[in-house]
Design a protein around this motif. Sequence first.
Motif, PDB file in Angstrom:
ATOM      1  N   CYS A 560      75.436 -61.587  15.500  1.00 30.94           N
ATOM      2  CA  CYS A 560      74.366 -62.340  16.169  1.00 30.94           C
ATOM      3  C   CYS A 560      74.478 -62.225  17.687  1.00 30.94           C
ATOM      4  O   CYS A 560      73.472 -62.105  18.390  1.00 30.94           O
ATOM      5  N   THR A 561      75.705 -62.276  18.204  1.00 33.38           N
ATOM      6  CA  THR A 561      75.904 -62.169  19.650  1.00 33.38           C
ATOM      7  C   THR A 561      75.351 -60.857  20.185  1.00 33.38           C
ATOM      8  O   THR A 561      74.647 -60.819  21.202  1.00 33.38           O
ATOM      9  N   HIS A 562      75.637 -59.769  19.487  1.00 30.34           N
ATOM     10  CA  HIS A 562      75.207 -58.456  19.966  1.00 30.34           C
ATOM     11  C   HIS A 562      73.713 -58.233  19.733  1.00 30.34           C
ATOM     12  O   HIS A 562      73.034 -57.610  20.558  1.00 30.34           O
ATOM     13  N   PHE A 563      73.203 -58.739  18.614  1.00 29.96           N
ATOM     14  CA  PHE A 563      71.760 -58.621  18.385  1.00 29.96           C
ATOM     15  C   PHE A 563      70.982 -59.405  19.444  1.00 29.96           C
ATOM     16  O   PHE A 563      69.920 -58.969  19.910  1.00 29.96           O
ATOM     17  N   ALA A 564      71.482 -60.582  19.833  1.00 30.72           N
ATOM     18  CA  ALA A 564      70.807 -61.365  20.874  1.00 30.72           C
ATOM     19  C   ALA A 564      70.815 -60.620  22.209  1.00 30.72           C
ATOM     20  O   ALA A 564      69.832 -60.645  22.959  1.00 30.72           O
ATOM     21  N   ARG A 565      71.912 -59.943  22.505  1.00 31.38           N
ATOM     22  CA  ARG A 565      71.974 -59.151  23.741  1.00 31.38           C
ATOM     23  C   ARG A 565      70.957 -58.010  23.693  1.00 31.38           C
ATOM     24  O   ARG A 565      70.267 -57.730  24.682  1.00 31.38           O
ATOM     25  N   ALA A 566      70.869 -57.342  22.546  1.00 30.11           N
ATOM     26  CA  ALA A 566      69.900 -56.256  22.392  1.00 30.11           C
ATOM     27  C   ALA A 566      68.479 -56.770  22.572  1.00 30.11           C
ATOM     28  O   ALA A 566      67.639 -56.137  23.227  1.00 30.11           O
ATOM     29  N   ALA A 567      68.196 -57.952  21.997  1.00 27.76           N
ATOM     30  CA  ALA A 567      66.857 -58.521  22.103  1.00 27.76           C
ATOM     31  C   ALA A 567      66.524 -58.893  23.542  1.00 27.76           C
ATOM     32  O   ALA A 567      65.409 -58.653  24.025  1.00 27.76           O
ATOM     33  N   ALA A 568      67.486 -59.489  24.245  1.00 25.73           N
ATOM     34  CA  ALA A 568      67.237 -59.889  25.628  1.00 25.73           C
ATOM     35  C   ALA A 568      66.963 -58.678  26.513  1.00 25.73           C
ATOM     36  O   ALA A 568      66.080 -58.697  27.372  1.00 25.73           O
ATOM     37  N   LEU A 569      67.719 -57.609  26.319  1.00 28.84           N
ATOM     38  CA  LEU A 569      67.499 -56.401  27.110  1.00 28.84           C
ATOM     39  C   LEU A 569      66.161 -55.753  26.783  1.00 28.84           C
ATOM     40  O   LEU A 569      65.441 -55.279  27.669  1.00 28.84           O
ATOM     41  N   SER A 570      65.787 -55.728  25.508  1.00 27.54           N
ATOM     42  CA  SER A 570      64.540 -55.076  25.111  1.00 27.54           C
ATOM     43  C   SER A 570      63.311 -55.848  25.568  1.00 27.54           C
ATOM     44  O   SER A 570      62.223 -55.288  25.673  1.00 27.54           O
ATOM     45  N   ALA A 571      63.487 -57.148  25.857  1.00 30.49           N
ATOM     46  CA  ALA A 571      62.346 -57.963  26.283  1.00 30.49           C
ATOM     47  C   ALA A 571      61.972 -57.728  27.742  1.00 30.49           C
ATOM     48  O   ALA A 571      60.892 -58.149  28.178  1.00 30.49           O
ATOM     49  N   LEU A 572      62.829 -57.067  28.524  1.00 32.04           N
ATOM     50  CA  LEU A 572      62.501 -56.797  29.919  1.00 32.04           C
ATOM     51  C   LEU A 572      61.363 -55.778  29.991  1.00 32.04           C
ATOM     52  O   LEU A 572      61.341 -54.809  29.220  1.00 32.04           O
ATOM     53  N   PRO A 573      60.419 -55.966  30.903  1.00 29.72           N
ATOM     54  CA  PRO A 573      59.248 -55.067  30.954  1.00 29.72           C
ATOM     55  C   PRO A 573      59.616 -53.596  31.107  1.00 29.72           C
ATOM     56  O   PRO A 573      59.044 -52.735  30.432  1.00 29.72           O
ATOM     57  N   SER A 574      60.561 -53.279  31.976  1.00 29.91           N
ATOM     58  CA  SER A 574      60.900 -51.874  32.186  1.00 29.91           C
ATOM     59  C   SER A 574      61.551 -51.272  30.940  1.00 29.91           C
ATOM     60  O   SER A 574      61.388 -50.086  30.653  1.00 29.91           O
ATOM     61  N   THR A 575      62.286 -52.087  30.171  1.00 30.24           N
ATOM     62  CA  THR A 575      62.903 -51.596  28.944  1.00 30.24           C
ATOM     63  C   THR A 575      61.856 -51.351  27.879  1.00 30.24           C
ATOM     64  O   THR A 575      61.886 -50.333  27.176  1.00 30.24           O
ATOM     65  N   ALA A 576      60.932 -52.269  27.744  1.00 31.22           N
ATOM     66  CA  ALA A 576      59.920 -52.182  26.692  1.00 31.22           C
ATOM     67  C   ALA A 576      59.130 -50.883  26.772  1.00 31.22           C
ATOM     68  O   ALA A 576      58.730 -50.316  25.744  1.00 31.22           O
ATOM     69  N   GLN A 577      58.910 -50.390  27.983  1.00 31.96           N
ATOM     70  CA  GLN A 577      58.137 -49.164  28.141  1.00 31.96           C
ATOM     71  C   GLN A 577      58.884 -47.937  27.648  1.00 31.96           C
ATOM     72  O   GLN A 577      58.275 -46.888  27.436  1.00 31.96           O
ATOM     73  N   CYS A 578      60.190 -48.042  27.489  1.00 28.85           N
ATOM     74  CA  CYS A 578      61.010 -46.891  27.093  1.00 28.85           C
ATOM     75  C   CYS A 578      61.390 -46.913  25.622  1.00 28.85           C
ATOM     76  O   CYS A 578      62.148 -46.046  25.167  1.00 28.85           O
ATOM     77  N   LEU A 579      60.908 -47.892  24.870  1.00 25.74           N
ATOM     78  CA  LEU A 579      61.236 -48.000  23.457  1.00 25.74           C
ATOM     79  C   LEU A 579      59.989 -47.806  22.605  1.00 25.74           C
ATOM     80  O   LEU A 579      58.908 -48.288  22.966  1.00 25.74           O
ATOM     81  N   PRO A 580      60.093 -47.123  21.471  1.00 29.04           N
ATOM     82  CA  PRO A 580      58.960 -47.052  20.546  1.00 29.04           C
ATOM     83  C   PRO A 580      58.563 -48.452  20.091  1.00 29.04           C
ATOM     84  O   PRO A 580      59.403 -49.354  20.002  1.00 29.04           O
ATOM     85  N   ALA A 581      57.292 -48.625  19.816  1.00 35.13           N
ATOM     86  CA  ALA A 581      56.770 -49.962  19.498  1.00 35.13           C
ATOM     87  C   ALA A 581      57.515 -50.606  18.337  1.00 35.13           C
ATOM     88  O   ALA A 581      57.901 -51.775  18.398  1.00 35.13           O
ATOM     89  N   GLY A 582      57.736 -49.868  17.269  1.00 39.26           N
ATOM     90  CA  GLY A 582      58.410 -50.437  16.111  1.00 39.26           C
ATOM     91  C   GLY A 582      59.825 -50.881  16.420  1.00 39.26           C
ATOM     92  O   GLY A 582      60.252 -51.961  16.005  1.00 39.26           O
ATOM     93  N   LEU A 583      60.558 -50.064  17.178  1.00 40.64           N
ATOM     94  CA  LEU A 583      61.929 -50.418  17.539  1.00 40.64           C
ATOM     95  C   LEU A 583      61.945 -51.609  18.481  1.00 40.64           C
ATOM     96  O   LEU A 583      62.799 -52.499  18.369  1.00 40.64           O
ATOM     97  N   ARG A 584      60.966 -51.660  19.413  1.00 40.35           N
ATOM     98  CA  ARG A 584      60.908 -52.780  20.351  1.00 40.35           C
ATOM     99  C   ARG A 584      60.684 -54.090  19.597  1.00 40.35           C
ATOM    100  O   ARG A 584      61.331 -55.107  19.870  1.00 40.35           O
ATOM    101  N   GLU A 585      59.773 -54.084  18.627  1.00 40.22           N
ATOM    102  CA  GLU A 585      59.517 -55.289  17.843  1.00 40.22           C
ATOM    103  C   GLU A 585      60.743 -55.687  17.023  1.00 40.22           C
ATOM    104  O   GLU A 585      61.048 -56.866  16.880  1.00 40.22           O
ATOM    105  N   GLU A 586      61.464 -54.678  16.482  1.00 41.55           N
ATOM    106  CA  GLU A 586      62.680 -54.972  15.712  1.00 41.55           C
ATOM    107  C   GLU A 586      63.727 -55.647  16.597  1.00 41.55           C
ATOM    108  O   GLU A 586      64.344 -56.640  16.199  1.00 41.55           O
ATOM    109  N   LEU A 587      63.932 -55.105  17.805  1.00 42.45           N
ATOM    110  CA  LEU A 587      64.916 -55.678  18.700  1.00 42.45           C
ATOM    111  C   LEU A 587      64.511 -57.069  19.158  1.00 42.45           C
ATOM    112  O   LEU A 587      65.337 -57.989  19.214  1.00 42.45           O
ATOM    113  N   GLU A 588      63.238 -57.257  19.501  1.00 34.65           N
ATOM    114  CA  GLU A 588      62.779 -58.570  19.959  1.00 34.65           C
ATOM    115  C   GLU A 588      62.910 -59.600  18.849  1.00 34.65           C
ATOM    116  O   GLU A 588      63.154 -60.779  19.097  1.00 34.65           O
ATOM    117  N   GLY A 589      62.769 -59.155  17.591  1.00 36.26           N
ATOM    118  CA  GLY A 589      62.904 -60.073  16.468  1.00 36.26           C
ATOM    119  C   GLY A 589      64.317 -60.557  16.244  1.00 36.26           C
ATOM    120  O   GLY A 589      64.550 -61.530  15.517  1.00 36.26           O
TER     121      GLY A 589
END
Length: 614
Positions: A560-589
């Motif tokens: 959970c600790t590492h998944f939360a870190r992944a989600a927080a990083l993926s939620a940043l605008p500059s990060t979101a632009q570099c991730l495929p939509a499906g992967l971005r939604e998975e990480l944010e979830g």
Amino acid sequence: GRRDGIASAAAAADMEGATDDDDECRSRADADSASGSSAPALASTSAAPAAAPAALAPFPLGDLPRDSLRAALEVLGASDLGRVAVASRFSLLAACEVQRRPQLVAAAGRPASAFASISAQLTATPTLGFLFGTGDLRQPAIRRELSRRLPIGFELIGAQTDEVQALVPRDRGGDGTSLQVSERPGTVSLQMGSFPDAEARAFLISRDHCSSLYAAEDGAEVELLRSFGYPVGTEWKTMVIICSTGMDDPDSVVKAFQLACPGAAIIGGIAEGQVLVHTRGRTRIEDRCAVGLALRGDVPLTALVSRGCVPLTPHFRCPGAEVLEGTRILQVPELVLEDGGRVAPMTATGPGTMFVGRRLGAHGGFLLTRYNFSTGGGLQIPLEDDMNEGNGQFDDCEVCFYRIDKKACENDLEQLLGFVQGQCEEREEEILGAVMFTCCARLEDFFGRSHADVKQFQAVFPLLPLTGIWANGEIGPRALAESAPEQATRTGNASMQGFTAVFGIFRAPASSAYARRRGLAALGDEDVPAAVGEVLARWALEAKRRGEVALSEGSPQDACTHFARAAALSALPSTAQCLPAGLREELEGMQSLPAGPLSELSSAREQSPSGGGV
């Protein structure tokens, strides 16, 4: 930023608290100096600090031309680069690029002073390491230093030993390295490396899993390892395995990982007592089990195995040799000399014979192994579990009988180290240092001097760090006699051996020099946000991967600790632009993923018919 480096303030505090106990970890040559040795003594860590330089007026680093900025940053250590990285988006990119420089450093002493010394030496965020210590590894000082000093992605394994031995930089800026050894309880030798193009994964092989591998039927080991969540597959190129005394058949563990990673170079040894693993920011110390460090990507570690032997007989051909039905034993009914003379195998050996060497064809080294004789007098040679040599045809097999010899041991190691040095020069690679597992019988009684193997490494590579232990059995590709230069470093065919010196040689890949010099100078201001997004996206994926490994090892809270870190990083605008939509939604979830369902998933995997999960 501090979490991704080594805190220099803490290092300074530790240096202030260093005691005279650190003098106990000193050069063995210094101990000999009382009897006339010319080796210089190591200074105490409590030496007076140098005078501070005159203060300079502050100026904005961002005003420097980019090539000048890079040159300025290259003189900073890992901790200061961590502070630079949080100053601006461009400084983050600059700090990351400067740290794409492979490095290996070593230190020895009490835990606080050893970590302080490492802190002062590191110029890039460390990614992997080794720790060997005398006495109980559960001492609070080791856990404290590991937990507060290291970045979350750092992977380390280690073990208990009767004596630490390390080649570390000389005190007071002297050239070369100093051999430090100590049997005093509570002393550690520490080695850390930064290898940005390689992925490292440290893991604990539990007692139950060791027993399962020992009891597994032939061919079932790979699926067992996969179901347990260990690294398997051809992408894993190098592995270091350290076994503790008292575990079930260490050789079965080594063979299982070699089958699961068929092209990997596997090295290591059997240590005294406890083994240690530090991964994902957590430390575990156990006994009667094993730990491993697996590497993939642009792997900087290669295996070297030395065992010096002298031939006692000519080379024999083996016409009529065949594998006994239902076994992995090669039966040789008679031996034939070059002139055609025939010799009964039992009459070919003499006093002192310890090994038989065998090879297919007339080129390359002889693979050394033990041997027996059948009731009819035939020579019986065990074959490796994973070998299908000659597709069952052994008419061109040659054998020779050998014994271990002091001078041959020295010459063999010197020759192999010279071969590695020559290979690196040809490939324009840089040797950074080594980790060593040497047989506990290769002592002063045999060589006539103490610590002969580490001293021989130091003679060939006088500027390079090393850490190592005495082993009660060594792991590596099978030792060769009369080897060719191209066989100095090899992969595959790893097993438990005796009376060998095994080195893992760290080399800077040729691509690293190019990777360090590209990118930053050509980056336009308008490209900075996207480049930052790529860095953060990479960190998000690394955090996700750590969470998946934690889940496979039965640690839902850790996951959970590492998944939360992944989600927080993926939620940043500059990060979101570099991730495929499906992967971005998975990480944010994963941001609000509770530990309960993860624990249930882990438990279900553990109870599944395939035995998934740890």
